[in-house]
Design an enzyme around this catalytic site. Structure first.
Site, mmCIF file in Angstrom:
data_model
loop_
_atom_site.group_PDB
_atom_site.id
_atom_site.type_symbol
_atom_site.label_atom_id
_atom_site.label_comp_id
_atom_site.label_asym_id
_atom_site.label_seq_id
_atom_site.Cartn_x
_atom_site.Cartn_y
_atom_site.Cartn_z
ATOM 1 N N ASP A 95 0.883 -1.408 -0.130
ATOM 2 C CA ASP A 95 0.059 -0.043 0.190
ATOM 3 C C ASP A 95 0.852 1.251 0.053
ATOM 4 O O ASP A 95 2.130 0.921 -0.003
ATOM 5 C CB ASP A 95 -0.945 0.114 1.465
ATOM 6 C CG ASP A 95 -2.201 0.851 0.915
ATOM 7 O OD1 ASP A 95 -2.090 1.832 -0.054
ATOM 8 O OD2 ASP A 95 -3.178 0.762 1.419
HETATM 9 C C1 BGC Z 1 -4.928 3.152 -0.013
HETATM 10 C C2 BGC Z 1 -5.034 2.294 -0.842
HETATM 11 C C3 BGC Z 1 -5.165 2.987 -2.206
HETATM 12 C C4 BGC Z 1 -3.671 3.512 -2.273
HETATM 13 C C5 BGC Z 1 -3.472 4.180 -3.704
HETATM 14 C C6 BGC Z 1 -3.970 3.992 0.040
HETATM 15 O O1 BGC Z 1 -3.618 5.147 0.727
HETATM 16 O O2 BGC Z 1 -4.903 2.483 1.424
HETATM 17 O O3 BGC Z 1 -6.435 1.601 -0.643
HETATM 18 O O4 BGC Z 1 -5.297 1.885 -3.116
HETATM 19 O O5 BGC Z 1 -3.469 4.506 -1.271
HETATM 20 O O6 BGC Z 1 -4.234 5.394 -3.860
#
Ligand code: BGC
Length: 755
Positions: free
Chosen positions: A263
């Site tokens: 993530d």
């Molecule tokens: C979130 C994810 C997301 C990623 C990219 C993160 O902060 O937890 O779910 O896909 O950002 O935007």
């Protein structure tokens, strides 16, 4: 490209080139409008790292992405294309209801269609991968991302996750107008302690396997090309460095062979967790756990190559990860056509097309849940649908609001949305309707908190707050309208910015400024239908008690206003069911229907005995339970009948059936739900678990037999040793229209050797 050629390409690449495939840079390097969902320090990526990274996240647009791709490939030593990834969660520009609302449709086929439409809009805009679906099981309404889940139930989440993967990918993500899916956040991100975002998860392996893992696995079985590691620790180990979770559970047991992405900065965050001393240790733990791509940090870019050279990690590790990324590019067909479906003309044709808007309207109206609909003593009729003779005052901050999509509708635009007012003006007799805002969306102090945390540039208009004088004036106008009207439709709820990532709340009530308006209006005109918006199950006690009818409409998306007016006027008969329990109060959280019985369970809702598992001040039961939702017609479901009383011997299954009759006065759709309980087992089993759903649409007076096949597989669970098994013994089974159901039928599973 053949696999052989792909391997040859890999062999031809330098170590640095291979590492570059594992680096994902934020789109803000290229486009100031890029979506940024985490901390960002642009200067950290060197010019070379930035120009060689194998993927970019957060940007879209056929023209922009084509230009970036062309320049990148020209300069790349092997002319390998970039991957473009974006969070397309509930639509790109045509915004469908938020995922929790999609859960309320109880209709995986419809949900699949919404994902397919989202894929189409994304693909023509040049996107290759979406970071969806979110398969996290959520039982805590305080957590802001409850809106992004499909609820509290393992079975429903599994169906919905698979449906979304199929919708995005079709049979193959390389097909026209499809994109690759990414099941996230592995694992158990939906159970942060205290409902507080990014906090830690403590969960027994038993509960993890039994309730939390199945939905991810269902998405993987449906073919999801990617999986995303979660931010949280799971029993003390951050997911991005959790070797057991990623290598044993995900790769080996679930057989996931696709790309595992971190993530946003979750590899780096292992240092903040106190799990890694420095960046090198974080890089080593993540790559060895099997995390292929480092999202948005320079940890892999700065350290992996050097660590291979110094012998701290093997090159085989890098090869494996780089191969998986190249294979994904190949599956998407990017070596043949690096732009895939990106096409400016198609963008104009497909985005917000009539077809997509119609689907958004359908999905939104099917997600509306009718929570209450009382009879009017004077007319003897239920308040909803609104009789065409009524003089209706639409009051509340949501009447005119176009903020009908969640914070995860990153490319959604408010101006594309249809408000309730616009829809009512279009679809109702104009002389019979009035509109008034009545109050702000939130109290000023809450607005200021949001401004501080989210964005200093948010205006009062963005937040829906007014100065004192305006507040007084709009309240006066609203009360006048309420007095003139025969019926008030109060459109209230939580502002869209109050749910989503990083938006945990300890107070899940209706904002005070709105509650005060509600109280004043109800004194002027008690014939109130309240329409509730928001990204989470809110505490609706007072609203529910004092309204004659209540509709839960979530964050319904682009066509929200039209869908809601369809329901209010009866053009559509509501059929949504709650995919989460609506808590009685925040103190009841977590509350979910599929709990374990305690040694001192309540003996029915009326049980007043003292030494029981209960709160002294609130009931155990939620305000509205999972699976609940009313219709404008009345359905009668007959007692359950079984084709036989046992499974076993030559008979591998039994049939359980009911007859559903539409005993009301209009056509409607009912969601028939099958629940099962294992009465006694070697580990305690939930008091009820959803095992089947069937939606039936019946004309007035029509009836239909609904049948479920009960198999041994449906009775399986993880025993104390973690084995998936079933045990002989007695089971209870219910078929009804909500989880709150009493009369079950009993059957038995005979000894295994007889099966
Ligand atoms: C979130 C994810 C997301 C990623 C990219 C993160 O902060 O937890 O779910 O896909 O950002 O935007």
């Amino acid at each position: 490209m053949t696999d052989k050629k792909l391997r040859e390409l890999l062999n031809d690449m330098t170590l640095e080139e291979k590492v570059n495939q594992l680096v994902q840079i934020p789109g803000s390097y290229y486009d100031k409008n890029a979506s940024v969902t985490g901390g960002i320090e642009n200067s950290r990526f060197s010019e070379t790292q930035r120009s060689q990274a194998g993927s970019i996240l957060g940007i879209t647009g056929a023209k922009t992405l084509r230009q970036i791709q062309e320049t990148y490939m020209e300069n790349h030593p092997h002319h390998i294309p970039l991957l473009f990834m974006l969070d397309v969660i509930h639509g790109l520009r045509t915004i469908f209801p938020m995922p929790l609302a999609l859960g309320a449709t109880f209709d995986p086929n419809l949900v699949e269609l919404t994902a397919q439409a989202a894929a189409r809009e994304s693909a023509v805009s040049g996107i290759h991968v979406t970071f969806a679906p979110m398969a996290d099981l959520v039982r805590d309404a305080r957590w802001g991302r409850v809106m992004e889940s499909t609820g509290e139930d393992t079975y429903l989440n599994s169906l919905m996750t698979a449906a979304m993967v199929s919708g995005f990918q079709g049979n193959h993500p390389g097909e026209p107008e499809r994109i690759a899916a990414c099941v996230k956040h592995f694992a158990a991100y939906g159970k942060p302690e205290g409902g507080r975002e990014y906090s830690n998860v403590e969960l027994s392996e038993h509960a993890l396997r039994e309730f939390y893992l199945p939905a991810y696995e269902s998405g993987i079985r449906a073919g999801s090309e990617l999986v995303m590691a979660s931010f949280n620790t799971l029993n003390g180990i951050p997911s991005s460095g959790n070797h057991w979770l990623m290598q044993k559970v995900l790769r080996k047991e679930m057989g996931f062979d696709g790309v595992l992405i971190s993530d946003w900065a979750s590899i780096e965050e292992m240092i903040h967790h106190g799990f890694c001393q420095d960046e090198k240790e974080a890089a080593k733990k993540a790559i060895e756990a099997g995390v292929d791509i480092d999202m948005a940090t320079t940890i892999y870019a700065n350290h992996l190559a050097g660590m291979v050279k110094s012998g701290e990690i093997t090159e085989a590790c890098i090869d494996e990860a780089a191969y998986r990324v190249l294979r994904l590019k190949n599956r998407l067909g990017l070596f043949e056509n690096p732009f895939k479906d990106g096409d400016e003309d198609k963008e104009k044709e497909v985005i917000l097309s009539g077809e997509h808007r119609a689907l958004a309207r359908k999905a939104a109206r099917e997600s509306v849940v009718l929570l209450k609909n009382e009879k009017d003593v004077q007319t003897g009729k239920k308040l909803l649908p609104v009789n065409s003779e009524e003089i209706v005052a639409f009051i509340g901050p949501y009447v005119q609001s176009k903020g009908l999509h969640s914070t995860w509708a990153i490319k959604g635009r408010a101006e594309d949305a249809v408000s309730i007012r616009e829809a009512a003006e279009e679809n109702m007799v104009n002389e019979n309707v009035m509109f008034a805002c009545g109050c702000g969306m939130m109290n000023r102090d809450n607005g200021m908190i949001l401004k501080r945390h989210i964005d200093e540039t948010l205006t009062e208009a963005d937040l829906g707050i007014f100065d004192e004088q305006t507040e007084k004036q709009i309240e006066r106008e609203a009360l006048e309208a309420a007095a003139k009207a025969s019926l008030v439709v109060l459109c209230l709820g939580e502002h869209r910015l109050l749910s989503g990532e990083a938006a945990s709340r300890s107070d899940i009530g209706i904002p005070m400024v709105q509650l005060e308006l509600f109280r004043k209006v109800s004194e002027v005109n008690p014939r109130i239908v309240t329409v509730i918006f928001g990204g989470r199950p809110l505490d609706l006690r007072e609203i529910s008690e004092k309204s004659m009818a209540v509709l839960e409409v979530w964050l319904p998306g682009t066509e929200g206003g039209n869908a809601i007016v369809d329901v209010l006027t009866g053009a559509y008969n509501p059929s949504g069911k709650l995919p989460v329990s609506f808590p009685y109060s925040v103190g009841q959280i977590p509350v979910h229907y599929n709990e374990y019985a305690t040694g001192r369970p309540l003996n029915g809702k009326e049980d007043i005995a003292f030494y029981r598992s209960r709160y002294l001040d609130i009931p155990n039961h939620p305000l509205y339970p999972f699976g609940y939702g009313l219709s404008y017609t009345d359905f009668v479901i007959s007692p359950v009948e079984l084709s036989r009383k046992t499974i076993g011997g030559a008979e591998k299954s039994l049939k359980a059936f009911v007859t559903v009759k539409n005993a009301g006065s209009r056509k409607g759709t009912e969601t028939v739900q099958l629940y099962i309980r294992d009465i006694a087992a070697s580990v305690v089993r939930p008091v009820k678990e959803l095992k089947g759903i069937c939606k039936v649409t019946l004309e007035q007076g029509e009836e239909q037999k609904v049948e479920f096949e009960i198999t041994e597989e449906m009775l399986q669970f993880h025993d104390a040793d973690g084995r998936l098994t079933s045990e002989p013994g007695s089971y209870l089974l219910w078929i009804d229209n909500s989880s709150d159901t009493e009369a079950g039928a009993e059957f038995a599973l005979e000894r295994k050797e007889h099966i």
